[in-house]
Design an enzyme around this catalytic site. Structure first.
Site, PDB file in Angstrom:
ATOM      1  N   GLY A 146       0.782  -1.323  -0.524  1.00  0.00           N
ATOM      2  CA  GLY A 146      -0.005  -0.026   0.284  1.00  0.00           C
ATOM      3  C   GLY A 146       0.931   1.199  -0.125  1.00  0.00           C
ATOM      4  O   GLY A 146       2.113   1.480   0.146  1.00  0.00           O
ATOM      5  N   LEU A 147       0.426   2.415   0.050  1.00  0.00           N
ATOM      6  CA  LEU A 147       0.958   3.703  -0.726  1.00  0.00           C
ATOM      7  C   LEU A 147       1.989   3.797   0.778  1.00  0.00           C
ATOM      8  O   LEU A 147       0.735   3.340   2.200  1.00  0.00           O
ATOM      9  CB  LEU A 147       0.088   5.145  -0.463  1.00  0.00           C
ATOM     10  CG  LEU A 147      -0.565   4.797  -1.877  1.00  0.00           C
ATOM     11  CD1 LEU A 147      -1.304   5.442  -2.164  1.00  0.00           C
ATOM     12  CD2 LEU A 147       0.689   5.158  -2.727  1.00  0.00           C
ATOM     13  N   SER A 148       2.660   4.941   1.119  1.00  0.00           N
ATOM     14  CA  SER A 148       3.072   5.499   2.441  1.00  0.00           C
ATOM     15  C   SER A 148       1.912   6.209   2.950  1.00  0.00           C
ATOM     16  O   SER A 148       1.399   6.839   2.988  1.00  0.00           O
ATOM     17  CB  SER A 148       4.160   6.107   1.992  1.00  0.00           C
ATOM     18  OG  SER A 148       5.011   6.732   2.890  1.00  0.00           O
ATOM     19  N   GLY A 149       1.937   5.649   4.290  1.00  0.00           N
ATOM     20  CA  GLY A 149       1.244   6.149   5.131  1.00  0.00           C
ATOM     21  C   GLY A 149      -0.377   5.621   5.364  1.00  0.00           C
ATOM     22  O   GLY A 149      -1.401   6.189   5.902  1.00  0.00           O
ATOM     23  N   SER A 150      -0.900   4.473   4.370  1.00  0.00           N
ATOM     24  CA  SER A 150      -1.682   3.642   4.458  1.00  0.00           C
ATOM     25  C   SER A 150      -2.152   3.432   5.514  1.00  0.00           C
ATOM     26  O   SER A 150      -2.785   2.459   6.029  1.00  0.00           O
ATOM     27  CB  SER A 150      -1.851   2.715   3.243  1.00  0.00           C
ATOM     28  OG  SER A 150      -1.321   1.571   2.943  1.00  0.00           O
ATOM     29  N   GLY A 151      -0.968   2.925   6.451  1.00  0.00           N
ATOM     30  CA  GLY A 151      -1.414   2.300   7.364  1.00  0.00           C
ATOM     31  C   GLY A 151      -0.416   0.680   8.187  1.00  0.00           C
ATOM     32  O   GLY A 151      -1.043  -0.408   8.377  1.00  0.00           O
ATOM     33  N   LYS A 152       0.618   0.195   6.548  1.00  0.00           N
ATOM     34  CA  LYS A 152       0.772  -0.896   6.369  1.00  0.00           C
ATOM     35  C   LYS A 152       1.547  -1.590   7.100  1.00  0.00           C
ATOM     36  O   LYS A 152       1.655  -2.553   7.928  1.00  0.00           O
ATOM     37  CB  LYS A 152       2.000  -0.984   5.746  1.00  0.00           C
ATOM     38  CG  LYS A 152       1.291  -0.818   3.569  1.00  0.00           C
ATOM     39  CD  LYS A 152       2.303  -0.980   2.928  1.00  0.00           C
ATOM     40  CE  LYS A 152       3.758  -0.112   2.865  1.00  0.00           C
ATOM     41  NZ  LYS A 152       3.063   1.532   3.320  1.00  0.00           N
ATOM     42  N   SER A 153       2.517  -0.577   8.203  1.00  0.00           N
ATOM     43  CA  SER A 153       3.638  -0.604   9.261  1.00  0.00           C
ATOM     44  C   SER A 153       2.478  -0.976  11.094  1.00  0.00           C
ATOM     45  O   SER A 153       3.213  -1.384  11.655  1.00  0.00           O
ATOM     46  CB  SER A 153       4.723   0.303   9.422  1.00  0.00           C
ATOM     47  OG  SER A 153       5.546   0.529   8.350  1.00  0.00           O
TER      48      SER A 153
ATOM     49  N   SER B  98       6.115  -2.018  -2.293  1.00  0.00           N
ATOM     50  CA  SER B  98       6.192  -3.192  -3.539  1.00  0.00           C
ATOM     51  C   SER B  98       5.272  -2.373  -4.586  1.00  0.00           C
ATOM     52  O   SER B  98       4.029  -2.943  -4.676  1.00  0.00           O
ATOM     53  CB  SER B  98       5.962  -4.253  -3.024  1.00  0.00           C
ATOM     54  OG  SER B  98       4.704  -4.569  -2.089  1.00  0.00           O
TER      55      SER B  98
END
Length: 206
Positions: free
Chosen positions: A31-38, A105
């Site tokens: 997902g985009l940076s800031g989407s909440g992945k981490s 990715s």
């Protein structure tokens, strides 16, 4: 050129799975940076660990500062970054672990490469779907602002594309639901897949 033959352990993957009592799986957040992945990856790792699973988190920022610090953010180096991560994840899966990863990715080709390296039956693709505008609002590191000014080249969503998965194994929408709601969906999808299919002891041959 000499051929290098992979070292073959006397301990099989089946024996490792039986001893650890779990099915090795790679949970791949994209997902985009800031989407909440981490955030979701950390929460999922915490949950699985405290449920007794042997789990490890591979995070994009950490690997960029170590194993992959020689790589840029060009399309070619992005692909190599993901390839290296996939090879590390494969080794961890072969050891019997559950691996959670959080990487932008952005290219479908990269994610398919990961699937091929680790194996179709050990790969769970999770699309953390969040609109670009919302990701920019959450820009705590100021990365989007810098990218808009041209200070960060090849920045996904601004000066580089993001190819959203067409058929992810799971999609969570972090702009429409709370982190707890997204986490619950993750748990309900992932945990049954990491539970050991057979609770049997490993047989070791000497």
């Amino acid at each position: 050129m000499k051929h290098i033959f992979p070292f073959q352990s006397k301990i099989s993957n089946a024996q490792r799975k039986a001893q650890l009592q779990q099915e090795p799986q790679l949970v791949w957040f994209t997902g985009l940076s800031g989407s909440g992945k981490s955030t979701l990856a950390l929460r999922l790792e915490h949950y699985l660990f405290h449920r007794g699973h042997k789990v490890f988190l591979l995070d994009g920022d950490n690997l960029r500062n170590g194993l992959n610090r020689d790589l840029s953010f060009s399309p070619q180096d992005r692909k190599e970054n993901i390839r290296r991560v996939a090879e590390v994840a494969k080794l961890m899966l072969d050891a019997g672990l559950v691996v959670v990863s959080a990487f932008i990715s952005p290219y479908a080709e990269e994610r398919e490469l990961v699937r091929q390296i680790v194996g179709e039956n050990r790969f769970i693709e999770v699309f953390v779907n969040c609109p670009l505008a919302e990701c920019e609002k959450r820009d705590t590191k100021g990365l989007y602002a810098k990218a808009r000014k041209g200070l960060i080249p090849e920045f996904t969503g601004i000066s580089a594309p993001y190819e959203a998965p067409l058929l992810p194994d799971l999609e969570v929408r972090t702009s429409e639901e709370s982190i707890d709601e997204s986490l619950l969906q993750l748990i309900q999808f992932v945990e049954p897949r990491v539970l050991a299919k057979e609770k049997v002891g490993a047989t070791f041959g000497l």
